[in-house]
Write an enzyme that holds these catalytic residues in place. Structure first.
Site, PDB file in Angstrom:
ATOM      1  N   ASP A 146      27.907 -65.867-108.001  1.00  0.00           N
ATOM      2  CA  ASP A 146      28.900 -66.567-107.164  1.00  0.00           C
ATOM      3  C   ASP A 146      28.890 -68.059-107.491  1.00  0.00           C
ATOM      4  OD1 ASP A 146      30.903 -67.112-105.368  1.00  0.00           O
ATOM      5  OD2 ASP A 146      29.734 -66.678-103.576  1.00  0.00           O
ATOM      6  N   PHE A 163      31.777 -75.097 -98.983  1.00  0.00           N
ATOM      7  CA  PHE A 163      30.783 -74.041 -99.192  1.00  0.00           C
ATOM      8  C   PHE A 163      30.628 -73.774-100.689  1.00  0.00           C
ATOM      9  CE2 PHE A 163      32.511 -73.009 -94.948  1.00  0.00           C
ATOM     10  CZ  PHE A 163      31.351 -72.780 -94.226  1.00  0.00           C
ATOM     11  N   GLY A 164      29.407 -73.473-101.120  1.00  0.00           N
ATOM     12  CA  GLY A 164      29.241 -72.965-102.476  1.00  0.00           C
ATOM     13  C   GLY A 164      28.296 -73.786-103.333  1.00  0.00           C
ATOM     14  N   ASP A 205      38.779 -63.227-103.076  1.00  0.00           N
ATOM     15  CA  ASP A 205      37.543 -63.953-102.754  1.00  0.00           C
ATOM     16  C   ASP A 205      37.804 -65.431-102.476  1.00  0.00           C
ATOM     17  OD1 ASP A 205      34.721 -64.310-102.422  1.00  0.00           O
ATOM     18  OD2 ASP A 205      34.696 -65.283-104.372  1.00  0.00           O
ATOM     19  N   HIS A 254      28.661 -60.647-102.851  1.00  0.00           N
ATOM     20  CA  HIS A 254      27.642 -61.456-102.166  1.00  0.00           C
ATOM     21  C   HIS A 254      27.181 -60.900-100.803  1.00  0.00           C
ATOM     22  CE1 HIS A 254      31.246 -62.874-100.207  1.00  0.00           C
ATOM     23  NE2 HIS A 254      31.544 -63.776-101.109  1.00  0.00           N
ATOM     24  N   HIS A 265      35.269 -59.865-100.281  1.00  0.00           N
ATOM     25  CA  HIS A 265      34.545 -60.949 -99.599  1.00  0.00           C
ATOM     26  C   HIS A 265      34.611 -60.580 -98.113  1.00  0.00           C
ATOM     27  CE1 HIS A 265      33.986 -65.397 -98.480  1.00  0.00           C
ATOM     28  NE2 HIS A 265      34.459 -64.866 -97.370  1.00  0.00           N
ATOM     29  N   LEU A 307      35.598 -70.353-112.010  1.00  0.00           N
ATOM     30  CA  LEU A 307      35.763 -71.291-113.134  1.00  0.00           C
ATOM     31  C   LEU A 307      36.650 -72.484-112.771  1.00  0.00           C
ATOM     32  CD1 LEU A 307      36.062 -68.881-116.215  1.00  0.00           C
ATOM     33  CD2 LEU A 307      34.168 -70.414-115.647  1.00  0.00           C
ATOM     34  N   ASN A 352      40.607 -67.500-107.132  1.00  0.00           N
ATOM     35  CA  ASN A 352      41.020 -68.491-106.117  1.00  0.00           C
ATOM     36  C   ASN A 352      41.151 -69.889-106.705  1.00  0.00           C
ATOM     37  OD1 ASN A 352      38.232 -68.805-106.382  1.00  0.00           O
ATOM     38  ND2 ASN A 352      37.950 -69.451-104.269  1.00  0.00           N
TER      39      ASN A 352
HETATM   40 ZN   LIG Z   1      33.244 -64.987-101.311  1.00  0.00          ZN
HETATM   41 ZN   LIG Z   2      32.914 -66.273-104.723  1.00  0.00          ZN
END
Ligand SMILES: [Zn+2]
Ligand SMILES: [Zn+2]
Length: 431
Positions: free
Chosen positions: A311, A329-330, A158, A238, A185, A69, A100
């Site tokens: 994720d 990343f993401g 994570d 994940h 993770h 979030l 995180n």
């Molecule tokens: Zn992760």
């Molecule tokens: Zn994540």
């Protein structure tokens, strides 16, 4: 008195192994009655909202147990308000957010802040996952007891792995006291330095740094060994490799308390997508080769993989617009999860509705130990009414998330949430 009667829908509730056309009455925020008694109770009181769900699927409210979030600290990417709005639009009545943030959620005050912001947003339910280690530094354990007291439902660092096996061992052992799961993770960072994408032929051709499957497999195996040794409850986030799926499968056969999740992008896309050099295909763990995708789908089919989670990882446009090796990343996922589950798993015949919904309702609820994911009489009235036939086009420019970093822009998907009810209140409706 606030009553809603959902009529004529196909109720699929994996928690009760129920799959039949039924009427459901919601009263005072709870599931109150089914069928004839629902009708009778509704008829006895004029003040009833009737929802015709003919041709629709009535599911326990969907749960996504892996959502970033970003608030506090990175409100330019997402806020608790926009993230929970995206969750509702995706059909989710409950989400669990990972810690995180900046600062990371490693104190009682941090947990309380997120819960307060979620209450103010008044969209969906938000459950807080707190840090395993202080400041996510991987050095000393966070004050887990206090965090549980403040409402944390699980623990994870994570974004990073828990690098120290000793810290991971103690986390698993300590969490036994509270019956909480440690969410892993899995990444051996020494094997992923400078890695941008899956270490395979495509990376070689494109000249991009590889992230080998072994980086995940080795850590998955380590964590399973630690869960086995401590009796602690481990959840693999994940999962992206066939090797990890195999390791979880064998561990479950031995009775290790391990569960696992797969994301929609990992069962849908391969590393070939990176040929576009589009950073919306860059995530960690990375998109893998077809063999790994098939491995993940096999894991979903045979029950090795318990959960489908997005994720959801929003990043503002200017960050994702950088060149591939610099971009973060993401990708976001809340608003495309259900459509991808229907289009990629249910329609091709990999999963039936009951099995798919189990992985998006009661299974994540059990792993998190939350009283959700069921339409049993007396339960909180969190309900997702799904139109299984609806065909719609993903339009990244018009999503509810503050960010638009999706690789699925322009995709045509089938299946979406039409009405989303949280605690007996209609919070979202497709017009
Ligand atoms: Zn992760
Ligand atoms: Zn994540």
């Amino acid at each position: 008195m606030n009553k809603i009667l959902i009529r004529g829908g196909r109720v699929i509730d994996p928690s009760q192994k129920m799959d039949r056309v039924a009427g459901i009455l919601i009263e005072d925020g709870k599931i109150a009655a089914y069928d004839a008694s629902a009708d009778a109770s509704a008829a006895a009181d004029g003040d009833v909202t009737v929802i015709d769900a003919t041709g629709k699927i009535v599911s326990p409210g969907l749960i996504d147990m892996h959502v970033h979030l970003r608030e506090p600290g990175r409100e330019e990417d997402e806020t608790i308000k926009t993230g929970t709005a995206a969750a509702l639009a995706g059909g989710f009545t409950s989400i669990a957010c990972v810690p995180n943030t900046e600062p990371p959620i490693d104190t009682q005050g941090g947990v309380e802040f997120v819960r307060g912001q979620a209450a103010r947003a008044d969209n969906c339910n938000v459950f807080v996952i707190a840090c395993v280690s202080h400041n996510r530094e991987g050095k000393e354990l966070a004050e887990m007891g206090q965090l549980v007291e403040a409402g944390a439902v699980a623990f994870s660092d994570d974004g990073s792995p828990v690098t120290s096996p000793e810290l991971m061992r103690r986390a698993l052992e300590y969490c036994l006291m509270f019956d909480k799961a440690v969410l892993s993770h899995a990444e051996i960072v020494e094997l992923t330095q400078q890695g941008v994408m899956h270490d395979g032929l495509t990376a070689l051709i494109l000249g991009l740094g590889g992230i080998p499957p072994a980086a995940e497999d080795v850590m998955t195996t380590r964590d399973i060994a630690l869960a086995e040794a401590t009796g602690g409850r481990l959840h693999m986030m994940h999962v992206s490799t066939g090797g990890s799926v195999d390791a979880v499968r064998r561990a479950k056969q031995r009775g290790v308390r391990v569960t696992a999740e797969v994301t929609p992008h990992h069962f849908t896309l391969t590393d070939e997508s990176l040929r576009s050099f589009d950073s919306n295909f860059k995530m960690n763990p990375p998109l893998r080769g077809q063999g790994h995708v098939t491995g993940c789908i096999d894991g979903l089919i045979d029950g090795t993989i318990d959960v489908i989670a997005s994720d959801h990882a929003p990043h503002a446009k200017e960050k994702k617009m950088q060149e591939l090796d610099r971009a973060p990343f993401g990708i976001i996922g809340l608003e495309t999860s259900l459509g991808l589950v229907v289009s990629q798993l249910i329609l091709p015949g990999h999963l039936d509705w009951m099995t798919a919904l189990e992985k998006m309702t009661i299974n994540p609820a059990r792993i998190l130990g939350i009283d959700k994911g069921t339409l049993a009489v007396g339960a909180d009235a969190d309900v997702t009414i799904i139109d299984p036939q609806a065909r719609w086009k993903v339009d990244a420019a018009h999503l509810h998330s503050r960010s638009s970093n999706t690789p699925f822009d322009g995709w045509e998907l089938q299946g979406r949430a039409e009405t989303v009810i949280v605690g007996g209140r209609v919070k979202y409706r497709v017009e």
